[in-house]
Design a protein around this motif. Structure first.
Motif, PDB file in Angstrom:
ATOM      1  N   LYS A  12      10.858   7.167  -1.904  1.00 35.25           N
ATOM      2  CA  LYS A  12       9.556   6.643  -1.515  1.00 35.25           C
ATOM      3  C   LYS A  12       9.467   5.320  -2.144  1.00 35.25           C
ATOM      4  O   LYS A  12       8.773   4.195  -1.559  1.00 35.25           O
ATOM      5  CB  LYS A  12       8.231   7.364  -2.646  1.00 35.25           C
ATOM      6  N   GLU A  13      10.551   4.630  -3.221  1.00 34.14           N
ATOM      7  CA  GLU A  13      10.398   3.413  -3.593  1.00 34.14           C
ATOM      8  C   GLU A  13      10.849   2.502  -2.521  1.00 34.14           C
ATOM      9  O   GLU A  13      10.554   1.417  -2.178  1.00 34.14           O
ATOM     10  CB  GLU A  13      11.391   3.212  -4.848  1.00 34.14           C
TER      11      GLU A  13
ATOM     12  N   ASN B 135      10.993   3.056   0.775  1.00 32.04           N
ATOM     13  CA  ASN B 135       9.872   3.068   1.932  1.00 32.04           C
ATOM     14  C   ASN B 135       8.974   2.055   1.492  1.00 32.04           C
ATOM     15  O   ASN B 135       8.488   1.244   2.248  1.00 32.04           O
ATOM     16  CB  ASN B 135       9.435   4.381   1.984  1.00 32.04           C
ATOM     17  N   GLN B 136       8.538   1.896   0.120  1.00 34.40           N
ATOM     18  CA  GLN B 136       7.121   1.119  -0.242  1.00 34.40           C
ATOM     19  C   GLN B 136       7.719  -0.321   0.015  1.00 34.40           C
ATOM     20  O   GLN B 136       7.149  -1.302   0.318  1.00 34.40           O
ATOM     21  CB  GLN B 136       6.684   1.360  -1.537  1.00 34.40           C
ATOM     22  N   LYS B 137       9.084  -0.568  -0.543  1.00 35.49           N
ATOM     23  CA  LYS B 137       9.592  -2.050  -0.675  1.00 35.49           C
ATOM     24  C   LYS B 137       9.913  -2.454   0.793  1.00 35.49           C
ATOM     25  O   LYS B 137       9.481  -3.766   0.823  1.00 35.49           O
ATOM     26  CB  LYS B 137      10.808  -1.799  -1.486  1.00 35.49           C
TER      27      LYS B 137
ATOM     28  N   LYS C 216       6.948  -1.020   3.646  1.00 28.71           N
ATOM     29  CA  LYS C 216       5.743  -1.160   3.305  1.00 28.71           C
ATOM     30  C   LYS C 216       4.480  -0.240   3.269  1.00 28.71           C
ATOM     31  O   LYS C 216       3.365  -0.438   3.207  1.00 28.71           O
ATOM     32  CB  LYS C 216       4.890  -2.340   4.176  1.00 28.71           C
ATOM     33  N   ASN C 217       5.124   0.975   3.042  1.00 29.69           N
ATOM     34  CA  ASN C 217       4.288   2.257   2.968  1.00 29.69           C
ATOM     35  C   ASN C 217       5.241   3.334   2.233  1.00 29.69           C
ATOM     36  O   ASN C 217       6.329   3.458   2.647  1.00 29.69           O
ATOM     37  CB  ASN C 217       3.730   2.671   4.177  1.00 29.69           C
ATOM     38  N   ALA C 218       4.767   4.256   1.311  1.00 31.77           N
ATOM     39  CA  ALA C 218       5.553   4.942   0.750  1.00 31.77           C
ATOM     40  C   ALA C 218       5.746   6.294   1.519  1.00 31.77           C
ATOM     41  O   ALA C 218       6.895   6.935   1.582  1.00 31.77           O
ATOM     42  CB  ALA C 218       4.966   5.715  -0.499  1.00 31.77           C
TER      43      ALA C 218
ATOM     44  N   ASP D 232      -3.738   5.216   4.759  1.00 27.68           N
ATOM     45  CA  ASP D 232      -3.026   3.870   4.587  1.00 27.68           C
ATOM     46  C   ASP D 232      -1.908   3.673   5.843  1.00 27.68           C
ATOM     47  O   ASP D 232      -0.954   2.921   5.833  1.00 27.68           O
ATOM     48  CB  ASP D 232      -2.240   3.873   3.532  1.00 27.68           C
TER      49      ASP D 232
ATOM     50  N   SER E  15       0.609  -1.095   8.332  1.00 27.97           N
ATOM     51  CA  SER E  15       1.901  -1.940   7.570  1.00 27.97           C
ATOM     52  C   SER E  15       2.696  -2.934   8.610  1.00 27.97           C
ATOM     53  O   SER E  15       3.278  -3.771   8.186  1.00 27.97           O
ATOM     54  CB  SER E  15       2.976  -0.859   7.259  1.00 27.97           C
TER      55      SER E  15
END
Length: 156
Positions: free
Chosen positions: A82-83, A85-87, A90-92, A128, A147
């Motif tokens: 998930k980190e 994906n977020q980084k 731009k979405n977890a 989101d 995103s």
């Protein structure tokens, strides 16, 4: 002596015949566009047991190596799924999101899945993300309007 040579030949040939192919590679053209990076290169998607790796090449040299196991590693630097994906995306989303895209599987447990003559498509609206995802024959298209993430994969 004749029997010994025959036995050795049989064992040698059987050993060669019993080798299993646990590694599979598939060539593909990959386009990924996010606010973090933009890539449009060819490479290989390799599967070995439960591991999945994507290697992209520029000027015949690997420059982008993504490994998916318990964590996602990009060029040797590992992140929780998930980190990552977020980084980078731009979405977890969810943990196996990227694996499902690379394997051309339905997202979010097949929510809003529509079968098409050549594959399937999904249109998903979440708080989101607004996602359009389509797999048709050997081509995959993904777009998240919120995103700005776009992924297109063509398999050879």
């Amino acid at each position: 002596m004749k029997y010994l040579i025959s036995l050795i030949c049989v064992l040698f040939l059987c050993a060669c015949a019993l080798k299993s192919e646990s590694k599979k590679a598939q060539s593909m053209q990959v386009f990924i566009s996010s606010s973090s990076f933009k890539i449009n290169e060819t490479g290989f998607l390799k599967r070995e047991n439960s591991a999945l790796s994507l290697e992209l090449y520029k000027f015949a040299k690997p420059f982008f190596k993504l490994n998916l196991k318990e964590k996602i590693c990009l060029n040797g630097v590992c992140y929780a799924k998930k980190e990552f994906n977020q980084k980078y995306l731009k979405n977890a989303y969810y943990e196996d999101f990227l694996r499902h895209i690379l394997e051309a599987k339905p997202l979010f447990e097949g929510e809003n899945l529509e079968k098409t003559p050549c594959g399937f498509s999904q249109k998903l609206r979440r708080k989101d993300s607004v996602i359009f995802y389509e797999v048709c024959d050997e081509k995959l298209r993904f777009k998240d309007e919120i995103s700005g993430l776009r992924i297109m994969i063509s398999r050879f």
